[in-house]
Write an enzyme that holds these catalytic residues in place. Structure first.
Site: not given
Length: 441
Positions: A163, A254, A282
């Site tokens: 993702y 990523d 995050k």
């Protein structure tokens, strides 16, 4: 310290049974949910939340959430991962509050930017430049644009199941083993920008790079956390690095999930492979909305030479304050050894409880973030293997866990925070055991 056997952990830290204190109905949550559906589509502000129980929370503290009806939950969703230090870490929130009193967005440089940048670069260890943003989605797009500018090529390689945000050129589902748009209204031709390969298949990448000369970048989650918490096969990331070097392709990690979570220096440190660019988010900012794109000076300096990367809230005062406070906390008291011990014990306990109740529960991943599902206990190595598990059964079970005070994602990912400790382990095992007994009856 040596762990007690898993079953004895529950006995050592007794907690009141969840059933005895769970509200018979979630009255306030139900009222909030009804009103929310009148205000916003589906009653949620992110489609990811459509699969979650309709529970409204009032606050979070450490590894716990508290809903509007007075129930508590051991939290393993952690806001989809950002609350790596636990909910509402005082050190971070106090720093943000103090700086926000002096202003938030100036449309110009401010004095915290350099401190945040220096601390970030020193912590990740390999990068020479950093640009702060707000979301991982936008920073992934900046990385892809930078790769296209540097190489003069237009397409990129990605892996099935990973993702990289919700925009048209990266949002993807798999239908009958083939890439397909992930949303109605998505421009399907945007998916032609990517060659989609199986994760952990270095041979497929080698063949694709040999066949096509229009590839600007390979973008990869070093651990495929968003789907299945699938670790890289031994040597896979190093092989990808060599192939990118051989073909003049930009390697993008990523690290929105892996960054600062799997090690202080992220996946680049844990697996010993250095990308050209990496995107972080995050765990980097203690629950505050901050992302970062980092990389070599040769690539990153193109942002000052014609490659556009902009954003009103990039590098805001609260963002930089959150980054500084969070990274200082992680450097001064690294939680990684504790996370390894806690996560390993929890994964073992989940499988053991499933066995006790005749449930084919399985757990895979790293101790600080792993995937729970029903199915064959053998490890899966790519998205096709993940699709062979009974993911729908687990999604339903996640609602049962919420009923018993364990808050998890329906897609199976469990995040462990620095705030999880013995009390949380005991409560989790008791509540999980009760939930498993319910669905096995």
């Amino acid at each position: 310290m040596e762990h007690l056997p898993l079953r004895r952990q529950v006995a050592r830290f007794p907690v009141t049974a969840w059933e005895a204190r769970l509200s018979t109905v979630l009255e306030r949550s139900a009222a909030f949910s009804s009103r929310a559906r009148e205000l916003t589509p589906g009653g949620v502000h992110s489609n990811v939340r459509l699969s979650a129980p309709s529970i409204f929370f009032e606050r979070g503290e450490g590894a716990w959430l508290y809903d509007a009806d007075g129930n508590d939950y051991v939290d393993y969703l952690l806001g989809q991962g950002p609350n790596f230090l636990g909910h509402a870490p005082a050190r971070v929130n106090d720093a943000v509050a103090a700086e926000a009193r002096r202003g938030s967005v100036f449309g110009a440089n401010h004095v915290l930017e350099n401190e945040a940048g220096e601390l970030f670069l020193d912590t990740v260890g390999w990068a020479e430049r950093v640009r702060f943003g707000v979301t991982g989605t936008e920073s992934d797009q900046a990385a892809l644009r930078l790769a296209r500018a540097a190489t003069g090529r237009n397409r990129f390689v990605r892996f099935a199941g990973t993702y990289h945000g919700w925009l048209d050129n990266v949002l993807m589902s798999m239908v009958d083993g083939k890439p397909a748009p992930g949303s109605a209204g998505q421009l399907s031709h945007s998916l032609t920008e990517a060659y989609v390969l199986p994760f952990n298949d270095a041979a497929a990448l080698e063949a694709t790079l040999a066949e096509h000369d229009d590839i600007a970048a390979v973008i990869v989650e070093p651990v495929m956390f968003n789907n299945g918490a699938i670790p890289p096969a031994e040597g896979f990331l190093a092989h990808v690095r060599r192939l990118c070097d051989a073909h003049g392709v930009v390697l993008i990690f990523d690290e929105v999930i892996t960054g600062f979570r799997v090690a202080l220096g992220g996946a680049a440190e844990r697996f010993g492979v250095r990308p050209d660019l990496a995107v972080y988010g995050k765990a980097m900012a203690g629950g505050w909305p901050v992302s970062a794109l980092a990389g070599s000076a040769a690539l990153m300096d193109r942002f000052a030479e014609g490659v556009v990367h902009a954003g009103t809230f990039n590098g805001s005062v609260p963002a930089c304050a959150a980054v500084i406070a969070s990274l200082k906390a992680l450097r001064e008291d690294p939680p990684y050894a504790r996370l390894e011990e806690y996560g390993d014990s929890l994964m073992d306990a989940i499988v053991e409880i499933g066995r006790d109740h005749g449930l084919p529960l399985r757990a895979q991943g790293l101790p600080m973030a792993f995937h729970v599902s029903f199915g064959d206990p053998a490890p899966v190595h790519d998205y096709a293997g993940l699709a062979g598990l009974d993911l729908d059964r687990y999604a339903a079970f996640s609602h049962t866990l919420a009923d018993h005070g364990v808050w998890v994602a329906a897609r199976g990912i469990w995040y462990v925070s620095a705030a999880h400790a013995d009390k949380e382990m005991a409560a989790t095992l008791e509540r999980f055991d009760t939930a498993a007994a319910q669905v096995s009856a």
